[in-house]
Write a protein that holds these residues in place. Structure first.
Motif, PDB file in Angstrom:
ATOM      1  N   LEU A  35      -4.842 -43.597  21.106  1.00 24.71           N
ATOM      2  CA  LEU A  35      -4.365 -42.266  21.506  1.00 24.71           C
ATOM      3  C   LEU A  35      -5.280 -41.186  20.945  1.00 24.71           C
ATOM      4  N   ALA A  85      -2.508 -51.332  10.934  1.00 23.28           N
ATOM      5  CA  ALA A  85      -1.669 -50.134  11.003  1.00 23.28           C
ATOM      6  C   ALA A  85      -1.163 -49.962  12.431  1.00 23.28           C
ATOM      7  N   ASN A  86      -0.065 -49.254  12.571  1.00 22.43           N
ATOM      8  CA  ASN A  86       0.488 -48.998  13.899  1.00 22.43           C
ATOM      9  C   ASN A  86      -0.533 -48.247  14.766  1.00 22.43           C
ATOM     10  N   LEU A  88      -0.254 -46.520  17.621  1.00 24.62           N
ATOM     11  CA  LEU A  88       0.077 -45.194  18.144  1.00 24.62           C
ATOM     12  C   LEU A  88      -0.010 -44.146  17.037  1.00 24.62           C
ATOM     13  N   ALA A  89       0.525 -44.488  15.850  1.00 26.59           N
ATOM     14  CA  ALA A  89       0.475 -43.534  14.737  1.00 26.59           C
ATOM     15  C   ALA A  89      -0.972 -43.286  14.315  1.00 26.59           C
ATOM     16  N   THR A  90      -1.760 -44.360  14.266  1.00 19.20           N
ATOM     17  CA  THR A  90      -3.169 -44.192  13.888  1.00 19.20           C
ATOM     18  C   THR A  90      -3.891 -43.324  14.911  1.00 19.20           C
ATOM     19  N   LEU A  92      -2.653 -40.993  16.891  1.00 19.03           N
ATOM     20  CA  LEU A  92      -2.274 -39.581  16.742  1.00 19.03           C
ATOM     21  C   LEU A  92      -2.992 -38.954  15.549  1.00 19.03           C
ATOM     22  N   VAL A 225      -5.989 -41.567  28.664  1.00 20.46           N
ATOM     23  CA  VAL A 225      -5.203 -42.741  28.274  1.00 20.46           C
ATOM     24  C   VAL A 225      -4.186 -43.080  29.362  1.00 20.46           C
ATOM     25  N   ALA A 226      -3.549 -42.033  29.916  1.00 26.28           N
ATOM     26  CA  ALA A 226      -2.563 -42.274  30.975  1.00 26.28           C
ATOM     27  C   ALA A 226      -3.232 -42.822  32.230  1.00 26.28           C
ATOM     28  N   SER A 283       3.674 -47.661  38.854  1.00 28.34           N
ATOM     29  CA  SER A 283       4.677 -48.571  38.305  1.00 28.34           C
ATOM     30  C   SER A 283       5.604 -49.105  39.389  1.00 28.34           C
ATOM     31  N   MET A 290      -0.231 -54.774  32.372  1.00 25.73           N
ATOM     32  CA  MET A 290      -0.749 -54.385  31.077  1.00 25.73           C
ATOM     33  C   MET A 290      -1.197 -55.627  30.307  1.00 25.73           C
ATOM     34  N   PHE A 298       3.726 -51.682  22.053  1.00 27.57           N
ATOM     35  CA  PHE A 298       4.841 -50.820  22.427  1.00 27.57           C
ATOM     36  C   PHE A 298       6.172 -51.430  22.037  1.00 27.57           C
ATOM     37  N   GLU A 299       6.155 -52.724  21.755  1.00 26.99           N
ATOM     38  CA  GLU A 299       7.418 -53.369  21.390  1.00 26.99           C
ATOM     39  C   GLU A 299       7.742 -53.163  19.920  1.00 26.99           C
ATOM     40  N   VAL A 301       7.250 -50.699  16.811  1.00 27.47           N
ATOM     41  CA  VAL A 301       6.725 -49.468  16.214  1.00 27.47           C
ATOM     42  C   VAL A 301       7.062 -49.457  14.732  1.00 27.47           C
TER      43      VAL A 301
END
Lengths: 301, 345
Positions: A35, A85-86, A88-90, A92, A225-226, A283, A290, A298-299, A301
């Protein structure tokens, strides 16, 4: 006339997104979502601009931007792969770092002007009606993006390296069994992703807008990313979303120049709404799935 | 006795020690950055701490800044417990702030203070819930990845807010500044001490309620099962979609409430920049707290402290405000480097 300037604007404004989508696709194919592409782009945009402003050599700016973006990618890779590390958090946090660092380091370059890359018309090809100007009267980084896009397709689908890379994103145990190193593959693809995003940022600052301002990437990294999802993790389809996003940006500017009585904020919403609609369509069609290793992100967090 | 023994058991102490060590490393790294930019890190650090944690004004600022972060973080915890990654606190906050500003401006001083404030808060809750609800419905009906939709909707929300502060809600007396008029005096959240408003108490109460909801109720139990394993939840006869959409609505409602409190308690008017980055910081606070609402209060307060001390940094060192983002990123990376230290649920 309007159609032609719309198409040209779509490519001009879409190139930075296209490069980001290509880079992020490679990274996600290996099972890592970043991200922080927004931050990588910002770093690429700033370092390219600094090199241009200091040396006047835009061709020198490309490798410097790529190295800076690659380092950002390396940082992400180290945290999510070696430190687990996660993601998504990384990502951001990487975005915060990139935006903060560039705002800080670039504060003295805001009012500095530099020429950077100018348009380079390709004879004959640019004379093709309607699309000629849009595709072949552009800056060198845009031409480079065509090659990179095609190169990424070849790399992913026609080489052994690409096969292992895709397998890394599906099931790393298979890669181990095959005798390859999924960790090395992930590092390489995340770094590559960072480099391409940074190249996209460079196009934005030294080839398209010819300015540097804080936060100039304006969500293009996040949109990238999207769009990976919309392109169904296939670099061959990356250009569709990227140019549609570019076209929406260009349309908004054209409509404003025409003096249309619509608020610019409603127009600026168009690209995002389009991306949402495209995500919806993607979708519903369930096209492209994916990478399995990515799903795990995503499963948990 | 047993409770004390578990709290003070060795792994926890070791974990806290590790956390302090990585934070110290982050402080050192940033000190090097300050030195490289010709600033005196020791003076800046002592200034940052003394003026935020040892003055009533500073403590007040930290509490005010922590309020929205706590609410957003706690909200993020709920959706995370349902297995959803809601990165849309930013947009949900903005729409909540917009709704409550619109409500506040149209109420004016026509209602008694208490009722008017309640209406403003409800408007914020409603706005935030709409914004997260859309992402929730897209998730369960169209199987759209909620991380991406909430992220994109942040940017749409920003444009919507910009539209309103430049057009319909623009203050006619603002000399063309893009901001709304101030809400009526009677609609301001009561203050409890100095500049500190009631918002911090609302946020703490919300955290307690959410903690009870997740831990002690039947719904919270099904929420945790859905988040743990959606298939198992289906087999157990839990309506997974319903649980997820409610979790999403609650999550956005809290972010929207944060927006309403920011307007009624702090800003009194809406600007384009109101609450920028709160959503992302709130998400990170929830992540740092292993999505535990009780711990999220602490992590949100830490991030609140960092942002306030960042302002001190700007004033005392003359470095631009972007240096704060760098400090924030270094601290977050330090915590990411350490990892969770205990298994998440």
């Amino acid at each position: 006339m309007i159609l032609e300037s719309l198409l040209a604007g779509a490519v001009q404004s879409g190139t930075s997104v296209l490069l980001t989508v290509c880079g992020e696709t490679v990274s996600e194919r290996a099972g890592v979502i970043n991200l922080g592409t927004e931050g990588c782009m910002a770093v690429g945009a700033l370092f390219a601009y600094i090199v241009c402003a200091e040396t006047g050599q835009p061709f020198l700016a490309i490798p410097v931007a790529c190295i800076a973006g690659g380092l950002m990618g390396l940082l992400h890779a180290y945290f999510v792969i070696s430190r687990k590390a996660n993601q998504l958090a990384t990502g951001l946090t990487l975005m915060f770092l990139g935006l903060g660092l560039t705002a800080f380091l670039g504060r003295n370059y805001v009012s500095v002007s530099t020429e950077g890359f100018t348009k380079l018309r390709i004879p004959f090809l640019a004379d093709i009606p309607i699309i000629g100007d849009a595709l072949f009267d552009q800056d060198p980084i845009t031409y480079l993006s065509y090659l990179i896009c095609a190169g990424m397709c070849l790399l992913l689908y026609k080489t052994r390296f690409g096969l292992i890379l895709r397998a890394t994103g599906e099931d790393e145990n298979v890669v181990y069994a095959y005798g390859a190193d999924p960790i090395r593959m992930r590092y390489l693809s995340v770094i590559m992703g960072g480099m391409l995003s940074a190249l996209g940022g460079a196009q934005l600052s030294i080839a398209y807008t010819h300015t540097w301002i804080e936060g100039m990437t304006g969500s293009r990294g996040v949109i990238g990313v999207a769009l990976v999802c919309i392109a169904a993790w296939n670099p061959a389809k990356a250009f569709i979303g990227a140019y549609i996003f570019g076209a929406a940006q260009a349309l908004q500017m054209i409509l404003q120049q025409q003096g249309l009585e619509i608020s610019s904020f409603l127009l600026m919403m168009i690209p995002y709404v389009l991306v949402l609609i495209a995500l919806f369509a993607a979708s519903i069609k369930k096209n492209g799935k994916m990478p399995a290793e990515l799903k795990k992100v995503f499963e948990a967090v | 006795m047993t409770v004390n023994a578990t709290i003070l058991s060795k792994p926890q102490v070791k974990n806290a020690g590790k956390l302090l060590a990585v934070l110290a490393a982050a402080a050192l790294l940033f000190a090097a950055f300050l030195l490289a930019n010709g600033a005196d890190p020791l003076a800046i650090y002592s200034n940052m701490i003394s003026s935020t944690l040892f003055t009533p004004y500073g403590i007040g600022e930290v509490l005010i800044k922590s309020t929205p972060l706590i609410l957003i973080a706690v909200g993020t915890c709920i959706s995370a417990k349902a297995g959803l990654v809601n990165v849309g606190g930013e947009g949900q906050f903005a729409i909540g702030a917009l709704f409550s500003t619109a409500a506040g401006l149209s109420i004016g001083d026509s209602l008694p203070s208490f009722m008017g404030i309640v209406v403003m808060m409800l408007a914020g809750v409603f706005g935030g819930a709409i914004w997260s609800g859309v992402a929730g419905i897209l998730k369960i009906r169209a199987n759209m990845n909620e991380t991406l939709t909430t992220l994109i909707m942040n940017y749409i929300a920003y444009q919507i807010v910009s539209y309103f502060v430049f057009n319909d809600l623009k203050d006619p007396d603002s000399f063309n500044w893009p901001q709304t008029a101030k809400i009526a005096h009677s609609l301001r959240l009561p203050r409890i001490a100095g500049k500190i408003n009631l918002g911090i108490l609302i946020a703490l109460a919300a955290a307690v309620i959410v903690w009870l909801l997740v831990r002690k109720t039947k719904w919270g139990y099904s929420l945790r099962i859905v988040g743990g394993n959606a298939n198992a939840a289906l087999h157990a006869g839990i309506n997974v979609e319903m649980v997820q959409i409610v979790a999403m609505l609650l999550s956005g409602a809290l972010a929207g409430l944060a927006g309403a409190i920011e307007i009624a308690g702090v800003e009194e008017r809406l600007r384009q920049t109101t609450g920028v980055n709160y959503g992302y910081l709130g998400f990170l606070a929830a992540w740092m707290a292993w999505n535990d609402p009780a711990v999220a209060v602490l992590t949100a307060a830490v991030i609140g402290f960092l942002s306030v001390s960042g302002n001190v940094l700007e004033i005392s060192s003359g470095l631009p405000s972007s240096a704060i983002s760098i400090l924030m990123a270094i601290v977050l990376f330090a915590i990411l480097w350490k990892g969770k230290g205990r298994k998440s649920e």
